[in-house]
Design a protein around this motif. Structure first.
Motif, PDB file in Angstrom:
ATOM      1  N   ILE B  32       0.695  -1.335   0.034  1.00 49.09           N
ATOM      2  CA  ILE B  32      -0.114  -0.034   0.054  1.00 49.09           C
ATOM      3  C   ILE B  32       1.067   1.208  -0.005  1.00 49.09           C
ATOM      4  CG2 ILE B  32      -1.699   1.265   1.350  1.00 49.09           C
ATOM      5  CD1 ILE B  32      -2.686  -1.397   2.346  1.00 49.09           C
ATOM      6  N   GLY B  33       1.956   1.171   0.948  1.00 52.12           N
ATOM      7  CA  GLY B  33       2.819   2.402   0.910  1.00 52.12           C
ATOM      8  C   GLY B  33       3.313   2.604  -0.275  1.00 52.12           C
ATOM      9  N   LEU B  34       3.980   1.533  -1.147  1.00 54.97           N
ATOM     10  CA  LEU B  34       4.670   1.784  -2.142  1.00 54.97           C
ATOM     11  C   LEU B  34       3.927   2.342  -3.278  1.00 54.97           C
ATOM     12  CD1 LEU B  34       7.244   1.263  -3.664  1.00 54.97           C
ATOM     13  CD2 LEU B  34       6.671  -1.086  -4.391  1.00 54.97           C
ATOM     14  N   VAL B  35       2.587   1.860  -3.343  1.00 51.54           N
ATOM     15  CA  VAL B  35       1.599   2.495  -4.409  1.00 51.54           C
ATOM     16  C   VAL B  35       1.224   3.959  -4.074  1.00 51.54           C
ATOM     17  CG1 VAL B  35      -0.764   2.254  -5.356  1.00 51.54           C
ATOM     18  CG2 VAL B  35       0.644  -0.155  -4.875  1.00 51.54           C
ATOM     19  N   MET B  36       0.893   3.956  -2.542  1.00 50.96           N
ATOM     20  CA  MET B  36       0.758   5.543  -2.500  1.00 50.96           C
ATOM     21  C   MET B  36       1.903   6.419  -2.643  1.00 50.96           C
ATOM     22  SD  MET B  36      -2.548   5.877  -1.701  1.00 50.96           S
ATOM     23  CE  MET B  36      -3.884   4.688  -1.759  1.00 50.96           C
ATOM     24  N   ALA B  37       3.169   6.003  -2.350  1.00 51.27           N
ATOM     25  CA  ALA B  37       4.326   6.866  -2.848  1.00 51.27           C
ATOM     26  C   ALA B  37       4.444   7.013  -4.197  1.00 51.27           C
ATOM     27  CB  ALA B  37       5.466   6.191  -2.311  1.00 51.27           C
ATOM     28  N   LEU B  38       4.180   6.106  -4.864  1.00 51.65           N
ATOM     29  CA  LEU B  38       4.442   6.410  -6.593  1.00 51.65           C
ATOM     30  C   LEU B  38       3.196   7.335  -7.059  1.00 51.65           C
ATOM     31  CD1 LEU B  38       5.407   2.554  -7.597  1.00 51.65           C
ATOM     32  CD2 LEU B  38       6.880   4.612  -7.407  1.00 51.65           C
ATOM     33  N   LEU B  39       2.010   7.068  -6.307  1.00 51.15           N
ATOM     34  CA  LEU B  39       0.796   7.963  -6.812  1.00 51.15           C
ATOM     35  C   LEU B  39       1.338   9.531  -6.362  1.00 51.15           C
ATOM     36  CD1 LEU B  39      -2.440   6.056  -5.882  1.00 51.15           C
ATOM     37  CD2 LEU B  39      -1.075   6.246  -7.982  1.00 51.15           C
ATOM     38  N   ARG B  40       1.744   9.566  -5.202  1.00 47.91           N
ATOM     39  CA  ARG B  40       2.082  11.052  -4.714  1.00 47.91           C
ATOM     40  C   ARG B  40       3.230  11.652  -5.678  1.00 47.91           C
ATOM     41  NH1 ARG B  40       1.847  13.150   0.528  1.00 47.91           N
ATOM     42  NH2 ARG B  40       2.038  15.403  -0.400  1.00 47.91           N
ATOM     43  N   LEU B  41       4.040  10.691  -6.269  1.00 42.57           N
ATOM     44  CA  LEU B  41       5.042  11.427  -7.038  1.00 42.57           C
ATOM     45  C   LEU B  41       4.494  11.392  -8.604  1.00 42.57           C
ATOM     46  CD1 LEU B  41       8.122   9.403  -5.536  1.00 42.57           C
ATOM     47  CD2 LEU B  41       7.493  12.051  -5.204  1.00 42.57           C
ATOM     48  N   SER B  42       3.447  10.773  -8.851  1.00 37.32           N
ATOM     49  CA  SER B  42       3.089  10.896 -10.349  1.00 37.32           C
ATOM     50  C   SER B  42       2.744  12.361 -10.951  1.00 37.32           C
ATOM     51  CB  SER B  42       1.948   9.878 -10.364  1.00 37.32           C
ATOM     52  OG  SER B  42       0.879  10.659 -11.006  1.00 37.32           O
ATOM     53  N   PRO B  43       3.082  12.398 -11.993  1.00 40.65           N
ATOM     54  CA  PRO B  43       2.788  13.807 -12.557  1.00 40.65           C
ATOM     55  C   PRO B  43       1.152  14.049 -12.751  1.00 40.65           C
ATOM     56  CG  PRO B  43       3.551  12.385 -14.397  1.00 40.65           C
ATOM     57  CD  PRO B  43       3.611  11.500 -12.967  1.00 40.65           C
ATOM     58  N   LEU B  44       0.409  13.171 -12.378  1.00 40.88           N
ATOM     59  CA  LEU B  44      -1.011  13.347 -12.525  1.00 40.88           C
ATOM     60  C   LEU B  44      -1.559  14.043 -11.313  1.00 40.88           C
ATOM     61  CD1 LEU B  44      -2.526  10.322 -14.599  1.00 40.88           C
ATOM     62  CD2 LEU B  44      -2.257  12.893 -15.240  1.00 40.88           C
ATOM     63  N   LYS B  45      -2.127  15.223 -11.197  1.00 44.91           N
ATOM     64  CA  LYS B  45      -2.543  15.787 -10.087  1.00 44.91           C
ATOM     65  C   LYS B  45      -3.609  14.957  -9.447  1.00 44.91           C
ATOM     66  CE  LYS B  45      -0.750  19.837  -9.055  1.00 44.91           C
ATOM     67  NZ  LYS B  45       0.103  20.186 -10.170  1.00 44.91           N
ATOM     68  N   ILE B  46      -4.586  14.524 -10.001  1.00 47.13           N
ATOM     69  CA  ILE B  46      -5.556  13.641  -9.288  1.00 47.13           C
ATOM     70  C   ILE B  46      -5.142  12.624  -8.502  1.00 47.13           C
ATOM     71  CG2 ILE B  46      -6.088  12.400 -11.626  1.00 47.13           C
ATOM     72  CD1 ILE B  46      -8.777  13.023  -9.142  1.00 47.13           C
ATOM     73  N   LEU B  47      -4.131  11.978  -9.086  1.00 46.74           N
ATOM     74  CA  LEU B  47      -3.275  10.678  -8.337  1.00 46.74           C
ATOM     75  C   LEU B  47      -2.856  11.354  -6.987  1.00 46.74           C
ATOM     76  CD1 LEU B  47      -1.956   8.651 -11.262  1.00 46.74           C
ATOM     77  CD2 LEU B  47      -4.216   8.440 -10.166  1.00 46.74           C
ATOM     78  N   ASN B  48      -2.032  12.465  -7.335  1.00 51.83           N
ATOM     79  CA  ASN B  48      -1.581  12.988  -6.029  1.00 51.83           C
ATOM     80  C   ASN B  48      -2.502  13.186  -5.009  1.00 51.83           C
ATOM     81  OD1 ASN B  48       0.735  15.432  -7.966  1.00 51.83           O
ATOM     82  ND2 ASN B  48       0.696  13.143  -7.701  1.00 51.83           N
ATOM     83  N   TRP B  49      -3.436  13.687  -5.501  1.00 54.20           N
ATOM     84  CA  TRP B  49      -4.569  14.257  -4.329  1.00 54.20           C
ATOM     85  C   TRP B  49      -5.147  12.889  -3.870  1.00 54.20           C
ATOM     86  CZ3 TRP B  49      -6.028  18.324  -1.756  1.00 54.20           C
ATOM     87  CH2 TRP B  49      -5.776  19.321  -2.331  1.00 54.20           C
ATOM     88  N   ILE B  50      -5.289  12.017  -4.455  1.00 56.60           N
ATOM     89  CA  ILE B  50      -5.921  10.719  -3.869  1.00 56.60           C
ATOM     90  C   ILE B  50      -5.021  10.156  -2.784  1.00 56.60           C
ATOM     91  CG2 ILE B  50      -6.407   8.082  -4.285  1.00 56.60           C
ATOM     92  CD1 ILE B  50      -7.336   8.965  -7.310  1.00 56.60           C
ATOM     93  N   ALA B  51      -3.530   9.925  -3.184  1.00 59.76           N
ATOM     94  CA  ALA B  51      -2.679   9.574  -2.161  1.00 59.76           C
ATOM     95  C   ALA B  51      -2.513  10.532  -0.879  1.00 59.76           C
ATOM     96  CB  ALA B  51      -1.239   9.543  -2.751  1.00 59.76           C
ATOM     97  N   LYS B  52      -2.619  11.807  -1.304  1.00 59.31           N
ATOM     98  CA  LYS B  52      -2.591  12.711   0.079  1.00 59.31           C
ATOM     99  C   LYS B  52      -3.503  12.617   0.921  1.00 59.31           C
ATOM    100  CE  LYS B  52      -1.746  17.654   0.776  1.00 59.31           C
ATOM    101  NZ  LYS B  52      -1.207  17.233   2.058  1.00 59.31           N
ATOM    102  N   ILE B  53      -4.761  12.798   0.293  1.00 59.43           N
ATOM    103  CA  ILE B  53      -6.049  12.401   1.277  1.00 59.43           C
ATOM    104  C   ILE B  53      -5.994  11.148   2.163  1.00 59.43           C
ATOM    105  CG2 ILE B  53      -8.408  11.980   1.240  1.00 59.43           C
ATOM    106  CD1 ILE B  53      -8.625  13.957  -1.226  1.00 59.43           C
ATOM    107  N   PHE B  54      -5.524   9.962   1.439  1.00 63.09           N
ATOM    108  CA  PHE B  54      -5.435   8.746   2.104  1.00 63.09           C
ATOM    109  C   PHE B  54      -4.442   9.006   3.178  1.00 63.09           C
ATOM    110  CE2 PHE B  54      -2.693   4.910   2.529  1.00 63.09           C
ATOM    111  CZ  PHE B  54      -3.442   4.180   3.119  1.00 63.09           C
ATOM    112  N   VAL B  55      -3.165   9.522   2.906  1.00 66.29           N
ATOM    113  CA  VAL B  55      -2.176   9.499   3.953  1.00 66.29           C
ATOM    114  C   VAL B  55      -2.734  10.481   5.250  1.00 66.29           C
ATOM    115  CG1 VAL B  55       0.192  10.569   4.324  1.00 66.29           C
ATOM    116  CG2 VAL B  55      -0.245   9.001   2.508  1.00 66.29           C
ATOM    117  N   ASP B  56      -3.318  11.649   4.813  1.00 69.87           N
ATOM    118  CA  ASP B  56      -3.688  12.615   5.847  1.00 69.87           C
ATOM    119  C   ASP B  56      -4.664  12.271   6.631  1.00 69.87           C
ATOM    120  OD1 ASP B  56      -1.891  14.434   4.980  1.00 69.87           O
ATOM    121  OD2 ASP B  56      -3.150  15.742   3.666  1.00 69.87           O
TER     122      ASP B  56
END
Lengths: 242, 214
Positions: B32-56
């Motif tokens: 889960i952490g690996l996937v979320m980290a990669l989403l967080r670093l992806s150039p796609l804003k929407i993926l960043n947001w999903i990961a950020k909301i999950f982590v927060d």
């Protein structure tokens, strides 16, 4: 056909226009040195040639293939364009041998045994056959840069780009690296070298580009460019470095 | 002393449950952490947001609330049926995943940009670059922090006793209620947790020496 064709290249970082308009062509087996003051855009120019920097405008053709066209596979194009960096950028968690074999094997270019054989030949060529099993951290700067050159050559590129390859080296090992580059030039490799080594440029280059303010201000054979510069900015720059 | 020896078979059962839940949850959590980290670093804003909301969301709420939400909250829907062990595993995995995501993201970002540039200039794809160049180096750097989070997650598993998971802590509580010897039993529990955690940190130290950054 030119090996590299650059038409009206432009590159901006946000509002900062680093490359305003550059056009040139490099013929097969030609060695071109790029000189100019720091911040003039010469490294950016080089990095646009394999799209390490996304190009803001204009076109770059490598061996006839437009690298800015999204239909062309950039990974495939890069396999033909070797690059050597100022800070070597060797992979520290792999042996020297693995540094050389990784890309040929993973891109499917060579089988592991063939890649290893080729790597050993290349290491021998740069004088480091004995270091195949060493890790990059165990090498001196000059040795690292020679490994980096061998790593780029392992992909059999059509063109080699050098981004200030000797700027981070101790003075006494600069000669080793330049020696390897000279051999490469003699063998007919097409090379573009961003450098501060005016001696190397004068001796090895077929042509020298002087870049300043985002433009190619002047380009000529080294004898003319160094001996008889036409532009004020070229004269001013050369008077400081020669 | 007698009490401890008599209760050893039961504590052993609890220890096995604790280790089972920990092992499954930590592997899931790392993924889960690996996937979320990669989403967080992806150039796609929407993926960043999903990961950020999950982590927060995970970092901003207590573990117990997460556990109750998953076990009682989700199970209140007729189409969900999580037994308590799986509710526990999922909670520990998601919780660890959020912290792993930040550890892995920081680890990836700590690797010099030149490494990626060299890999890409050789014609490697972005995912080959991640797999062969960036992640192996990042992982070595992350090892101490990963161990730290694993230890925290192991200790978190003791909270699953609240929903009745028969882990080491829960077995201890049952024994205490039968023997009325809280001092010896809880001391024994503490020693057992300590030993596992000590072994974990030995393992981490060994891995760090084994994969020393050259």
């Amino acid at each position: 056909m030119s090996m590299i064709q650059v038409n009206n290249l432009k590159k901006s970082f946000g509002d900062l226009e680093v490359i305003k308009d550059m056009s040139t062509a490099v013929e097969p087996s030609e060695v071109v040195c790029v000189i100019g003051p720091s911040g003039s855009g010469k490294s950016t120019f080089l990095r646009c040639l394999n799209r390490l920097e996304e190009i803001s405008g204009g076109h770059v053709y490598i061996d006839g293939v437009d690298i800015t066209d999204p239909k062309n596979n950039i990974n495939q194009i890069r396999q033909n364009v070797g690059m050597v960096f100022q800070h070597f950028n060797l992979f520290p968690h792999m042996t020297v041998l693995d540094n050389l074999t990784l890309a040929p094997v993973k891109t499917g270019k060579l089988k592991p045994e063939a890649a290893e054989k080729k790597a050993l030949v290349l290491l021998d060529k740069v004088g480091l056959a004995a270091k195949a099993k060493a890790y990059p951290g165990e090498l001196s700067g000059g040795q690292k840069q020679r490994v980096a050159i061998a790593r780029a050559l392992a992909m059999d590129p059509k063109v080699m780009l050098f981004d200030e390859p000797t700027s981070a080296l101790d003075p006494e090992v600069v000669g080793d690296v330049l020696g390897v580059m000279k051999d490469l030039a003699k063998e007919g490799m097409t090379m573009i070298v961003v450098t501060h080594e005016m001696g190397f440029a004068a001796e090895v280059a077929d042509r020298v580009l002087f870049i300043d303010g985002g433009y190619i201000v002047e380009e000529n054979v080294p004898k003319e460019l160094f001996g008889n510069p036409q532009h004020e900015r070229t004269k001013a720059f050369l008077s400081k470095v020669l | 002393m007698e009490t401890i020896i008599e209760s050893l078979p039961m504590l052993w059962e609890g220890l096995k449950m604790t280790l089972y839940i920990f092992a499954v949850a930590i592997v899931l959590g790392f993924l889960i952490g690996l996937v979320m980290a990669l989403l967080r670093l992806s150039p796609l804003k929407i993926l960043n947001w999903i990961a950020k909301i999950f982590v927060d969301a995970i970092r901003g709420t207590p573990f117990i609330v997460q556990l109750f939400f998953i076990y009682f909250g989700l199970n209140s829907f007729s189409w969900v049926s999580l037994d308590k062990e799986w509710a526990g595993i999922v909670t520990v995995a998601i919780n660890a995943g959020a912290y792993f995501a930040e550890i892995i993201r920081a680890g990836i970002q700590s690797i010099d940009k030149g490494q990626t540039e060299a890999a890409r200039s050789l014609g490697l794809t972005q995912s080959q670059n991640m797999r062969h160049i960036v992640l192996p180096q990042a992982f070595r750097r992350m090892l101490p922090t990963i161990t730290n989070q694993a230890i925290i997650s192991l200790k978190d598993t003791s909270l699953l006793s609240i929903i009745g998971v028969a882990d080491l802590t829960q077995r201890g509580r049952v024994i205490v209620s039968a023997t009325f010897e809280p001092f010896t039993i809880y001391l024994a529990l503490g020693v057992m947790y300590f030993v596992i955690i000590y072994l974990l940190s030995l393992l981490s130290g060994y891995l760090e020496r084994r994969f020393v950054l050259r």
